[in-house]
Write a protein that holds these residues in place. Sequence first.
Motif, PDB file in Angstrom:
ATOM      1  N   PHE A  25       0.892  -1.156   0.000  1.00  0.00           N
ATOM      2  CA  PHE A  25       0.000   0.000   0.000  1.00  0.00           C
ATOM      3  C   PHE A  25       0.929   1.204   0.000  1.00  0.00           C
ATOM      4  N   VAL A  26       0.862   2.048  -1.029  1.00  0.00           N
ATOM      5  CA  VAL A  26       1.853   3.107  -1.201  1.00  0.00           C
ATOM      6  C   VAL A  26       1.227   4.481  -1.026  1.00  0.00           C
ATOM      7  N   LEU A  27       1.858   5.266  -0.144  1.00  0.00           N
ATOM      8  CA  LEU A  27       1.477   6.665   0.040  1.00  0.00           C
ATOM      9  C   LEU A  27       2.544   7.529  -0.605  1.00  0.00           C
ATOM     10  N   PHE A  28       2.151   8.308  -1.607  1.00  0.00           N
ATOM     11  CA  PHE A  28       3.056   9.262  -2.242  1.00  0.00           C
ATOM     12  C   PHE A  28       2.855  10.609  -1.567  1.00  0.00           C
ATOM     13  N   THR A  29       3.820  11.006  -0.748  1.00  0.00           N
ATOM     14  CA  THR A  29       3.709  12.254  -0.020  1.00  0.00           C
ATOM     15  C   THR A  29       3.919  13.440  -0.953  1.00  0.00           C
ATOM     16  N   GLN A  30       3.345  14.556  -0.558  1.00  0.00           N
ATOM     17  CA  GLN A  30       3.449  15.784  -1.345  1.00  0.00           C
ATOM     18  C   GLN A  30       4.479  16.698  -0.693  1.00  0.00           C
ATOM     19  N   GLY A  31       5.360  17.263  -1.514  1.00  0.00           N
ATOM     20  CA  GLY A  31       6.395  18.168  -1.041  1.00  0.00           C
ATOM     21  C   GLY A  31       7.760  17.518  -1.094  1.00  0.00           C
ATOM     22  N   ASP A  46       5.791  20.438  -5.126  1.00  0.00           N
ATOM     23  CA  ASP A  46       5.123  21.582  -4.507  1.00  0.00           C
ATOM     24  C   ASP A  46       4.538  21.181  -3.154  1.00  0.00           C
ATOM     25  N   ARG A  47       4.981  21.826  -2.095  1.00  0.00           N
ATOM     26  CA  ARG A  47       4.527  21.478  -0.741  1.00  0.00           C
ATOM     27  C   ARG A  47       3.057  21.800  -0.511  1.00  0.00           C
ATOM     28  N   GLU A  48       2.482  22.647  -1.346  1.00  0.00           N
ATOM     29  CA  GLU A  48       1.071  23.026  -1.194  1.00  0.00           C
ATOM     30  C   GLU A  48       0.156  22.282  -2.159  1.00  0.00           C
ATOM     31  N   GLY A  49       0.726  21.429  -3.003  1.00  0.00           N
ATOM     32  CA  GLY A  49      -0.077  20.693  -3.983  1.00  0.00           C
ATOM     33  C   GLY A  49      -0.743  19.482  -3.361  1.00  0.00           C
ATOM     34  N   GLY A  50      -1.286  18.636  -4.227  1.00  0.00           N
ATOM     35  CA  GLY A  50      -1.883  17.391  -3.778  1.00  0.00           C
ATOM     36  C   GLY A  50      -3.170  17.576  -3.018  1.00  0.00           C
TER      37      GLY A  50
END
Length: 174
Positions: A25-31, A46-50
Amino acid sequence: MPDRTRLRLSGIVEESIVDGPGLRFVLFTQGCPHGCKGCHNPETHDREGGFVRDVEGILAQYDENPLLAGVTFSGGEPFLQAGALCAVAERVRARGGDVVTYTGYTYEVLLARTERGNEPDIARLLELTDLLIDGPYVEALRDLELLFRGSSNQRLLDRKQRRALAAGKGRNVA
């Protein structure tokens, strides 16, 4: 204080066989601060994306598949959200799953950051990680034959290997 109940993500893959051993189960973090040339996931920078998801909702989604070997934290840069990822990792491990964490930092850099004493979430996420895949992606070292990695400078470090690296630097790590 960082939020330990919510994560900013760029995506979730419910079943993967390429992001660590077994069904993941994969979580793709943002930033991501690294800006690696040729990055496979530039939309994660982009830290504010997603989008934002709460830890409880992520765990409910994880629990829907009893065949999962564990969770993989990818990115983006997972160590930017170490506190909330610790909450996920602790509960996945309590369910019998394992934790794989990708990072553009080297293990040595992360270890040095934990020794300053002001980043306990990074230390805890390292403790909870069964397999660490470290190092920035280097386009000139791209190798499609590598297991779970994109470039040959990146390392697969299990707990035993990390202890040996830390001991070689005179550090005490569990």
